[in-house]
Motif scaffolding. Sequence first.
Motif, short mmCIF file in Angstrom:
data_model
loop_
_atom_site.label_atom_id
_atom_site.label_comp_id
_atom_site.label_asym_id
_atom_site.label_seq_id
_atom_site.Cartn_x
_atom_site.Cartn_y
_atom_site.Cartn_z
N ASP A 63 18.76 15.21 -23.01
CA ASP A 63 19.12 16.30 -23.92
C ASP A 63 20.65 16.44 -23.93
N ALA A 64 21.14 17.38 -24.74
CA ALA A 64 22.58 17.56 -24.87
C ALA A 64 23.22 17.98 -23.54
N ALA A 65 22.51 18.79 -22.76
CA ALA A 65 23.05 19.23 -21.47
C ALA A 65 23.21 18.06 -20.52
N ALA A 66 22.26 17.14 -20.50
CA ALA A 66 22.35 15.96 -19.63
C ALA A 66 23.51 15.08 -20.05
N MET A 67 23.72 14.94 -21.36
CA MET A 67 24.85 14.14 -21.85
C MET A 67 26.17 14.81 -21.47
N ALA A 68 26.27 16.11 -21.66
CA ALA A 68 27.50 16.83 -21.32
C ALA A 68 27.80 16.72 -19.83
N ALA A 69 26.78 16.83 -18.99
CA ALA A 69 26.97 16.70 -17.55
C ALA A 69 27.44 15.30 -17.19
N ALA A 70 26.87 14.29 -17.84
CA ALA A 70 27.27 12.91 -17.58
C ALA A 70 28.72 12.69 -17.97
N ARG A 71 29.11 13.19 -19.11
CA ARG A 71 30.49 13.00 -19.58
C ARG A 71 31.49 13.72 -18.70
N ALA A 72 31.08 14.86 -18.13
CA ALA A 72 31.97 15.64 -17.27
C ALA A 72 32.02 15.14 -15.83
N SER A 73 31.08 14.29 -15.46
CA SER A 73 31.01 13.78 -14.09
C SER A 73 32.20 12.86 -13.79
N PRO A 74 32.49 12.62 -12.51
CA PRO A 74 33.56 11.67 -12.18
C PRO A 74 33.33 10.29 -12.82
N GLN A 75 32.09 9.83 -12.83
CA GLN A 75 31.78 8.53 -13.45
C GLN A 75 32.04 8.59 -14.96
N GLY A 76 31.64 9.69 -15.59
CA GLY A 76 31.88 9.86 -17.02
C GLY A 76 33.36 9.90 -17.35
N GLN A 77 34.15 10.52 -16.49
CA GLN A 77 35.60 10.55 -16.69
C GLN A 77 36.19 9.15 -16.57
N ARG A 78 35.67 8.33 -15.64
CA ARG A 78 36.14 6.93 -15.51
C ARG A 78 35.78 6.13 -16.75
N VAL A 79 34.57 6.32 -17.27
CA VAL A 79 34.14 5.62 -18.49
C VAL A 79 35.09 5.98 -19.63
N ALA A 80 35.35 7.25 -19.83
CA ALA A 80 36.21 7.69 -20.93
C ALA A 80 37.64 7.17 -20.76
N ALA A 81 38.18 7.23 -19.56
CA ALA A 81 39.54 6.77 -19.32
C ALA A 81 39.68 5.26 -19.52
N ASP A 82 38.61 4.51 -19.30
CA ASP A 82 38.66 3.05 -19.40
C ASP A 82 38.76 2.57 -20.84
N VAL A 83 38.38 3.38 -21.81
CA VAL A 83 38.37 2.96 -23.21
C VAL A 83 39.74 2.46 -23.67
N ALA A 84 40.79 3.07 -23.19
CA ALA A 84 42.15 2.66 -23.59
C ALA A 84 42.48 1.24 -23.16
N ASN A 85 41.74 0.68 -22.22
CA ASN A 85 42.01 -0.67 -21.72
C ASN A 85 41.53 -1.79 -22.65
N TYR A 86 40.75 -1.45 -23.68
CA TYR A 86 40.26 -2.50 -24.57
C TYR A 86 40.16 -2.07 -26.03
N ALA A 87 40.02 -0.80 -26.33
CA ALA A 87 39.77 -0.32 -27.70
C ALA A 87 41.07 0.00 -28.42
N THR A 88 41.87 -1.02 -28.68
CA THR A 88 43.18 -0.83 -29.30
C THR A 88 43.09 -0.48 -30.79
N GLY A 89 41.93 -0.68 -31.40
CA GLY A 89 41.77 -0.38 -32.82
C GLY A 89 41.33 1.04 -33.10
N GLY A 90 41.03 1.78 -32.06
CA GLY A 90 40.56 3.15 -32.23
C GLY A 90 39.07 3.25 -32.01
N VAL A 91 38.61 4.47 -31.82
CA VAL A 91 37.21 4.71 -31.49
C VAL A 91 36.77 6.04 -32.09
N VAL A 92 35.54 6.10 -32.54
CA VAL A 92 34.91 7.32 -33.02
C VAL A 92 33.72 7.59 -32.11
#
Length: 103
Positions: A63-92
Amino acid sequence: MHRLLVLYSKPADPDHFRDYYVNNHLPLVMNWPGLLAWRYSFDVAATKGEAPYFAVFEGDFADAAAMAAARASPQGQRVAADVANYATGGVVVIDYPVQDGTG
């Protein structure tokens, strides 16, 4: 179910994107807490003309709460921060509840 959809525009270096995504980014994604299923593709096509996106990722959460918790977790923060290492064209990034249908 709640889905996270990530749409990647064409990067400056498509080969680097593919290699980094598969070998570095997806291993991070696989350890995301609460992620029920995931899928991706580099073969994005449009019904007419050129596709506006180079790659796509879908991640399913209970559900939305599980997704929000995942994104806010330390692992979720690492996933989000890693995007800049390869997605030079932008991301939606969008998310939405999934409605099942029958046919």
